[in-house]
Design a protein around this motif. Structure first.
Motif, PDB file in Angstrom:
ATOM      1  N   ASP A 185       0.830  -1.210   0.000  1.00  0.00           N
ATOM      2  CA  ASP A 185       0.000   0.000   0.000  1.00  0.00           C
ATOM      3  C   ASP A 185       0.861   1.255   0.000  1.00  0.00           C
ATOM      4  O   ASP A 185       2.000   1.258   0.476  1.00  0.00           O
ATOM      5  CB  ASP A 185      -0.910   0.017   1.223  1.00  0.00           C
ATOM      6  CG  ASP A 185      -2.033  -0.998   1.131  1.00  0.00           C
ATOM      7  OD1 ASP A 185      -2.034  -1.799   0.167  1.00  0.00           O
ATOM      8  OD2 ASP A 185      -2.900  -1.000   2.015  1.00  0.00           O
ATOM      9  N   SER A 186       0.286   2.340  -0.510  1.00  0.00           N
ATOM     10  CA  SER A 186       1.000   3.608  -0.527  1.00  0.00           C
ATOM     11  C   SER A 186       0.011   4.760  -0.433  1.00  0.00           C
ATOM     12  O   SER A 186      -1.091   4.695  -0.986  1.00  0.00           O
ATOM     13  CB  SER A 186       1.824   3.765  -1.811  1.00  0.00           C
ATOM     14  OG  SER A 186       2.437   5.041  -1.869  1.00  0.00           O
ATOM     15  N   SER A 187       0.420   5.815   0.258  1.00  0.00           N
ATOM     16  CA  SER A 187      -0.353   7.048   0.276  1.00  0.00           C
ATOM     17  C   SER A 187       0.005   7.927  -0.913  1.00  0.00           C
ATOM     18  O   SER A 187      -0.595   8.988  -1.116  1.00  0.00           O
ATOM     19  CB  SER A 187      -0.085   7.813   1.575  1.00  0.00           C
ATOM     20  OG  SER A 187       1.307   8.121   1.689  1.00  0.00           O
ATOM     21  N   GLY A 188       0.994   7.484  -1.700  1.00  0.00           N
ATOM     22  CA  GLY A 188       1.443   8.244  -2.857  1.00  0.00           C
ATOM     23  C   GLY A 188       1.260   7.476  -4.151  1.00  0.00           C
ATOM     24  O   GLY A 188       0.158   7.015  -4.467  1.00  0.00           O
ATOM     25  N   THR A 189       2.353   7.277  -4.868  1.00  0.00           N
ATOM     26  CA  THR A 189       2.311   6.658  -6.187  1.00  0.00           C
ATOM     27  C   THR A 189       2.479   5.151  -6.087  1.00  0.00           C
ATOM     28  O   THR A 189       3.412   4.659  -5.458  1.00  0.00           O
ATOM     29  CB  THR A 189       3.427   7.232  -7.081  1.00  0.00           C
ATOM     30  OG1 THR A 189       3.252   8.645  -7.196  1.00  0.00           O
ATOM     31  CG2 THR A 189       3.379   6.609  -8.463  1.00  0.00           C
ATOM     32  N   LEU A 190       1.575   4.427  -6.707  1.00  0.00           N
ATOM     33  CA  LEU A 190       1.721   2.984  -6.885  1.00  0.00           C
ATOM     34  C   LEU A 190       2.223   2.725  -8.295  1.00  0.00           C
ATOM     35  O   LEU A 190       1.736   3.336  -9.258  1.00  0.00           O
ATOM     36  CB  LEU A 190       0.396   2.269  -6.671  1.00  0.00           C
ATOM     37  CG  LEU A 190      -0.078   2.096  -5.222  1.00  0.00           C
ATOM     38  CD1 LEU A 190      -1.499   1.540  -5.195  1.00  0.00           C
ATOM     39  CD2 LEU A 190       0.852   1.171  -4.457  1.00  0.00           C
ATOM     40  N   VAL A 191       3.182   1.819  -8.408  1.00  0.00           N
ATOM     41  CA  VAL A 191       3.808   1.531  -9.697  1.00  0.00           C
ATOM     42  C   VAL A 191       3.722   0.040  -9.983  1.00  0.00           C
ATOM     43  O   VAL A 191       3.941  -0.783  -9.083  1.00  0.00           O
ATOM     44  CB  VAL A 191       5.299   1.956  -9.694  1.00  0.00           C
ATOM     45  CG1 VAL A 191       5.979   1.563 -11.004  1.00  0.00           C
ATOM     46  CG2 VAL A 191       5.421   3.449  -9.468  1.00  0.00           C
ATOM     47  N   THR A 192       3.418  -0.310 -11.209  1.00  0.00           N
ATOM     48  CA  THR A 192       3.590  -1.680 -11.665  1.00  0.00           C
ATOM     49  C   THR A 192       4.697  -1.700 -12.702  1.00  0.00           C
ATOM     50  O   THR A 192       4.783  -0.796 -13.557  1.00  0.00           O
ATOM     51  CB  THR A 192       2.300  -2.267 -12.268  1.00  0.00           C
ATOM     52  OG1 THR A 192       2.589  -3.566 -12.812  1.00  0.00           O
ATOM     53  CG2 THR A 192       1.722  -1.392 -13.373  1.00  0.00           C
ATOM     54  N   VAL A 193       5.550  -2.703 -12.630  1.00  0.00           N
ATOM     55  CA  VAL A 193       6.637  -2.845 -13.610  1.00  0.00           C
ATOM     56  C   VAL A 193       6.263  -3.852 -14.695  1.00  0.00           C
ATOM     57  O   VAL A 193       7.100  -4.229 -15.520  1.00  0.00           O
ATOM     58  CB  VAL A 193       7.954  -3.267 -12.922  1.00  0.00           C
ATOM     59  CG1 VAL A 193       8.457  -2.169 -12.012  1.00  0.00           C
ATOM     60  CG2 VAL A 193       7.785  -4.574 -12.144  1.00  0.00           C
ATOM     61  N   ALA A 194       5.000  -4.256 -14.724  1.00  0.00           N
ATOM     62  CA  ALA A 194       4.562  -5.284 -15.675  1.00  0.00           C
ATOM     63  C   ALA A 194       4.652  -4.825 -17.119  1.00  0.00           C
ATOM     64  O   ALA A 194       4.755  -5.661 -18.033  1.00  0.00           O
ATOM     65  CB  ALA A 194       3.132  -5.711 -15.358  1.00  0.00           C
TER      66      ALA A 194
END
Length: 394
Positions: free
Chosen positions: A35-44
């Motif tokens: 979880d994040s209060s900021g940016t979530l990133v997927t490297v897919a």
């Protein structure tokens, strides 16, 4: 906001300008670790990299094991082990200490001999086993940066045959633990800790097997780990030899894993305390009745990775798949962890547990070293979240 960068350069720029960043894997965690209060990133969506040599394979972080192992097998190569699901991403599995089973098999992350990640400044960092930071950077819970690629040791391909036994007396699992778990290259024992019979899956390099063994009998058909569930998507059983990548997982790649209809916990105790652990779980079994789907027992060889559940000791893994009812599961977890505490049980980082930061620091002896390492690569806490602040406080 979920970001899907399509190049490493785009990902570097994204990390550099973001205040908070966390990375999503394939979603096989059962707590707030991603979880994040900021940016979530997927490297897919990063360019797929699969460069195979005779001694190693470099893979992009978003690739799943199910995508890389057929390519290795086609080249006559293999990994030392696999987890029960081929659907999980390589980077996510390594970052959280995922493992298979086998007395001589270390966790999946032990195959890594080089890791490339983007640090908090947006710079690319490459570490190899020769670097003093390496053992802290592989099972890293996303705290050091965004992993871009991993280089894995490979070996010659091998065949595995999988034989399932029904009805191993649970007391034999306790009294003959070494004989049971050492009976094949990879062994899993499934139970609910109430049924007197244990189901044992033996994945062996030698295809011979006896119809009866330690009071158990060869299954009369394919089995699912959970009794009564259809075995359509289980990997082939019955002692039929096949490639390592088609036998070491419990499930075929075509199978779609459940998503959100279960909770999981896992605890890791020293191998030498195995008999005591079985005794503890047998005594608690009736308290699991309303919430357990299945429990799996596996073994793991000791490794050197700082936050690995098997760091520094040969290990027994005690896995629990619960119903999706956290209010019912939590009180049982507290009793379970209290009962396992004298055995120095370590909880799995990516699953549901009740332990606090002080307990984790006691059970994982390299925690303080790891926090210091994370602070060097991420001095402002860009990759920290509520989970890391709670369990690995600065």
């Amino acid at each position: 906001m979920l970001e899907r960068p399509r190049s490493v350069a785009e990902l570097q720029e994204l990390v550099a300008r973001s205040e908070k960043v966390r990375v999503l894997g394939t979603g096989h965690s059962f707590n707030r670790i991603a979880d994040s209060s900021g940016t979530l990133v997927t490297v897919a969506d990063l360019p797929k990299v699969l460069e195979i040599g005779t001694s190693g394979a470099t893979v992009s972080a978003g690739l799943r094991y199910g995508e890389i192992v057929p390519a290795l097998q086609a080249r006559g190569l293999a990994l030392h082990n696999l987890g029960s699901l081929p659907h999980i991403s390589v980077a996510g599995a390594c970052a959280t200490g995922t493992h298979g089973s086998g007395d001589t098999n270390r966790p999946l992350a032990d195959a890594v001999y080089a890791i490339k990640f983007i640090d908090a400044s947006g710079e690319l960092v490459t570490l190899t086993r020769d670097d003093p930071d390496f053992n802290g950077a592989v099972v890293a819970l996303g705290a050091l940066g965004v992993v871009v690629s991993l280089t894995l040791n490979v070996e010659r391909s091998y065949q595995i045959s999988q034989v399932v036994y029904d009805g191993l007396p649970v007391q034999r699992l306790q009294s003959d633990f070494d004989k049971v778990m050492g009976s094949a290259y990879s062994v899993s024992a499934f139970t609910d800790w109430v049924d007197p019979g244990v189901m044992v899956w033996r994945k062996q390099k030698t295809p011979q097997f006896a119809p009866e063994w330690l009071g158990a009998k060869v299954a009369d058909g394919p089995r699912h780990p959970i009794k009564g569930m259809p075995a359509d998507y289980a990997t082939e059983q019955g002692g039929v030899p096949g490639p390592w990548n088609e036998r070491l997982p419990h499930f075929r790649l075509e199978f779609t894993p459940s998503n959100g209809d279960e909770l999981q916990s896992e605890y890791f105790v020293p191998r030498r305390r195995a008999g005591e652990a079985v005794e503890v779980l047998r005594a608690l079994g009736k308290q699991f009745t309303e919430i357990i789907q299945v429990s799996e027992v596996r073994t793991i060889a000791a490794d050197d990775l700082w936050l690995s559940p098997s760091q520094g000791r040969d290990t027994v893994a005690l896995h629990f798949t619960w119903v999706q009812d956290e209010a019912a599961v939590r009180p049982v977890l507290e009793k379970l962890e209290e009962a396992l505490a004298p055995l120095d049980a370590r909880p799995h980082w990516g699953k549901v547990f009740a332990a606090d930061a002080a307990t984790l620091a006691q059970r994982y002896p390299k925690v303080r070293d790891f926090i210091a390492l994370a602070n060097r690569y991420d001095p402002e806490g860009k990759f920290r979240n509520e989970y890391l602040d709670k369990y690995l406080p600065q």
